[in-house]
Design an enzyme around this catalytic site. Structure first.
Site, PDB file in Angstrom:
ATOM      1  N   HIS A   1       7.377  19.309 -13.490  1.00 50.34           N
ATOM      2  CA  HIS A   1       8.204  18.227 -14.036  1.00 50.34           C
ATOM      3  C   HIS A   1       9.483  18.041 -13.213  1.00 50.34           C
ATOM      4  O   HIS A   1       9.928  16.908 -13.008  1.00 50.34           O
ATOM      5  CB  HIS A   1       8.542  18.504 -15.500  1.00 50.34           C
ATOM      6  CG  HIS A   1       9.248  17.376 -16.174  1.00 50.34           C
ATOM      7  ND1 HIS A   1       8.710  16.107 -16.270  1.00 50.34           N
ATOM      8  CD2 HIS A   1      10.457  17.312 -16.783  1.00 50.34           C
ATOM      9  CE1 HIS A   1       9.550  15.318 -16.909  1.00 50.34           C
ATOM     10  NE2 HIS A   1      10.628  16.022 -17.229  1.00 50.34           N
TER      11      HIS A   1
ATOM     12  N   ASN B   1       4.671  10.636 -18.671  1.00 47.40           N
ATOM     13  CA  ASN B   1       5.210   9.989 -17.479  1.00 47.40           C
ATOM     14  C   ASN B   1       4.157   9.992 -16.393  1.00 47.40           C
ATOM     15  O   ASN B   1       3.341  10.921 -16.307  1.00 47.40           O
ATOM     16  CB  ASN B   1       6.432  10.775 -16.964  1.00 47.40           C
ATOM     17  CG  ASN B   1       7.474  11.016 -18.026  1.00 47.40           C
ATOM     18  OD1 ASN B   1       8.050  10.090 -18.558  1.00 47.40           O
ATOM     19  ND2 ASN B   1       7.699  12.279 -18.340  1.00 47.40           N
TER      20      ASN B   1
ATOM     21  N   HIS C   1       0.826  -1.204   0.000  1.00 46.68           N
ATOM     22  CA  HIS C   1       0.000   0.000   0.000  1.00 46.68           C
ATOM     23  C   HIS C   1       0.862   1.256   0.000  1.00 46.68           C
ATOM     24  O   HIS C   1       1.774   1.382   0.804  1.00 46.68           O
ATOM     25  CB  HIS C   1      -0.932  -0.030   1.211  1.00 46.68           C
ATOM     26  CG  HIS C   1      -1.939   1.052   1.212  1.00 46.68           C
ATOM     27  ND1 HIS C   1      -2.284   1.736   2.349  1.00 46.68           N
ATOM     28  CD2 HIS C   1      -2.681   1.591   0.213  1.00 46.68           C
ATOM     29  CE1 HIS C   1      -3.204   2.633   2.063  1.00 46.68           C
ATOM     30  NE2 HIS C   1      -3.453   2.574   0.767  1.00 46.68           N
TER      31      HIS C   1
ATOM     32  N   ASP D   1       8.356   7.982 -20.434  1.00 46.83           N
ATOM     33  CA  ASP D   1       8.733   8.006 -21.843  1.00 46.83           C
ATOM     34  C   ASP D   1      10.220   7.673 -21.957  1.00 46.83           C
ATOM     35  O   ASP D   1      10.916   7.532 -20.950  1.00 46.83           O
ATOM     36  CB  ASP D   1       8.388   9.355 -22.483  1.00 46.83           C
ATOM     37  CG  ASP D   1       9.054  10.544 -21.811  1.00 46.83           C
ATOM     38  OD1 ASP D   1      10.222  10.439 -21.390  1.00 46.83           O
ATOM     39  OD2 ASP D   1       8.401  11.599 -21.712  1.00 46.83           O
TER      40      ASP D   1
END
Length: 129
Positions: free
Chosen positions: A96, A120, A20, A28
């Site tokens: 990002h 991604n 969990h 990519d």
């Protein structure tokens, strides 16, 4: 023989070890993978397999309670963003740069052949009970 579509033994094994809130990143072909994080390289050539193909198979095998994407995908790759939104619950967004830092916490990073920007995702494992 397994009943699900996933036949990559390394990826299947990584998922079977997740508990969990553990995370698995699918990226990519350009996503940098931290040297300390396990790499599962599925890439054969440009866009083989695609990010979405890989995500679809992983979602059949892994119970996902939330996911993280880079916010830049909305503008730079709206087609993949829409595909993700239609498949994954509880989607969180980060920059990002922050996304790349978070990949260090993943049990593994799966490298696809995807050649489109920001394709991604970090999948956080849920529980099946």
């Amino acid at each position: 023989m397994k009943k699900t579509k996933m036949i990559n033994s390394e990826l299947s094994y990584a998922i079977s070890q997740m508990g969990h809130t553990d995370s698995l990143t699918i990226g990519d072909c350009g996503l940098p993978i931290p040297s300390e994080t396990r790499r599962i390289d599925l890439a054969l050539t440009h866009n083989v397999p695609t990010f979405i193909q890989t995500l679809d198979v992983v979602l059949e095998e892994l119970c996902v309670e939330e996911a993280i994407i880079a916010s830049e995908i909305k503008e730079k790759n709206p087609e993949v963003y829409e595909a993700i939104k239609n498949r994954v619950p509880n989607l969180q967004e980060v920059s990002h740069e922050e996304f790349k830092v978070l990949t260090k916490n993943s049990k593994a990073v799966v490298r696809t052949g995807e050649c489109s920007p920001y394709a991604n995702i970090i999948l956080k494992s849920g529980v099946v009970f």
